[in-house]
Design an enzyme around this catalytic site. Structure first.
Site, PDB file in Angstrom:
ATOM      1  N   SER A   1       0.760  -1.267  -0.111  1.00 39.43           N
ATOM      2  CA  SER A   1       0.148   0.013   0.147  1.00 39.43           C
ATOM      3  C   SER A   1       0.926   1.162  -0.052  1.00 39.43           C
ATOM      4  O   SER A   1       1.926   1.300   0.799  1.00 39.43           O
ATOM      5  CB  SER A   1      -0.903   0.022   1.370  1.00 39.43           C
ATOM      6  OG  SER A   1      -1.529   1.180   1.260  1.00 39.43           O
TER       7      SER A   1
ATOM      8  N   VAL B   1       7.325   2.859   3.934  1.00 35.54           N
ATOM      9  CA  VAL B   1       8.445   2.075   3.220  1.00 35.54           C
ATOM     10  C   VAL B   1       7.808   2.052   1.510  1.00 35.54           C
ATOM     11  O   VAL B   1       8.767   2.487   0.533  1.00 35.54           O
ATOM     12  CB  VAL B   1       8.758   0.753   3.260  1.00 35.54           C
ATOM     13  CG1 VAL B   1       9.891   0.028   2.581  1.00 35.54           C
ATOM     14  CG2 VAL B   1       9.514   0.787   4.820  1.00 35.54           C
ATOM     15  N   CYS B   2       6.511   1.919   1.380  1.00 40.01           N
ATOM     16  CA  CYS B   2       6.083   1.931   0.005  1.00 40.01           C
ATOM     17  C   CYS B   2       6.203   3.326  -0.726  1.00 40.01           C
ATOM     18  O   CYS B   2       6.346   3.365  -1.614  1.00 40.01           O
ATOM     19  CB  CYS B   2       4.479   1.344   0.137  1.00 40.01           C
ATOM     20  SG  CYS B   2       4.415  -0.196   0.649  1.00 40.01           S
ATOM     21  N   ALA B   3       5.991   4.223   0.177  1.00 40.15           N
ATOM     22  CA  ALA B   3       5.713   5.829  -0.277  1.00 40.15           C
ATOM     23  C   ALA B   3       7.245   6.103  -0.499  1.00 40.15           C
ATOM     24  O   ALA B   3       7.631   6.726  -1.738  1.00 40.15           O
ATOM     25  CB  ALA B   3       5.414   6.526   0.887  1.00 40.15           C
TER      26      ALA B   3
ATOM     27  N   THR C   1       8.388   4.298  -4.031  1.00 44.46           N
ATOM     28  CA  THR C   1       7.869   4.958  -4.849  1.00 44.46           C
ATOM     29  C   THR C   1       8.487   6.272  -5.291  1.00 44.46           C
ATOM     30  O   THR C   1       8.997   6.290  -6.550  1.00 44.46           O
ATOM     31  CB  THR C   1       6.362   5.371  -4.819  1.00 44.46           C
ATOM     32  OG1 THR C   1       5.904   3.673  -4.476  1.00 44.46           O
ATOM     33  CG2 THR C   1       5.506   5.964  -6.138  1.00 44.46           C
TER      34      THR C   1
END
Length: 164
Positions: free
Chosen positions: A53, A58-60, A63
């Site tokens: 998500s 970490v995903c942000a 990306t």
């Protein structure tokens, strides 16, 4: 296959792509609610960043890092796949100046995660995707594949970008 989430084992469903194989075809949903697949990016190299998500640190971060490093590369498209609703993913890109990033949601196609071997079958994030990076050449051949062993860790950016 298994990965871990904060040290706890999480089982995955499906087969993760291997270098040299053809990438599995898919249909996923963009922030504008259009359904797209690999053919929509024909002739381009692709970095497919698969994340649980965009609403996690970490995903942000991953990306944003991929967006910054891929933005100036010719004939390369960054595709970020998550279980997020298209609207939320679109807001993320706007808020983070990631307009060159194409966010793709699994909301209409639940087979993507198992086709790419990243479907979390158990654990607190069951039903979402594990963290992975798959790099494809212009003909959708896999040139790099990393299933990140610990979901809370960032991927190997340098290795992924070197595969381009």
């Amino acid at each position: 296959m298994q990965v871990t989430l904060k040290g706890n084992a999480v089982n995955l469903t499906g087969d993760f792509p291997t270098v040299g194989s053809d990438a599995p075809a898919f249909t996923l949903t963009t922030a504008s609610l259009a359904d797209v697949g690999l053919d929509d990016y024909a002739g381009k190299k692709k970095v497919i960043s698969i994340v649980p998500s965009l609403d996690t640190a970490v995903c942000a971060t991953s990306t944003q890092k991929f967006n910054a490093q891929v933005a100036d590369k010719e004939n390369v498209q960054l595709l970020v796949v998550s279980g997020d609703l298209p609207f939320a993913a679109g807001r993320f890109c706007e808020a983070n100046s990631a307009q060159d990033t194409v966010t793709l949601s699994t909301m209409r196609n639940t087979t993507f995660a198992s086709d790419y071997g990243v479907l979390m079958a158990d654990g607190p994030l069951a039903g979402l995707t594990a963290r992975a990076v798959v790099v494809l050449d212009e003909n959708n051949k896999v040139t790099y594949a990393q299933l990140v062993p610990e979901i809370t860790q960032e991927p190997d950016y340098d290795a992924a970008l070197a595969a381009l």
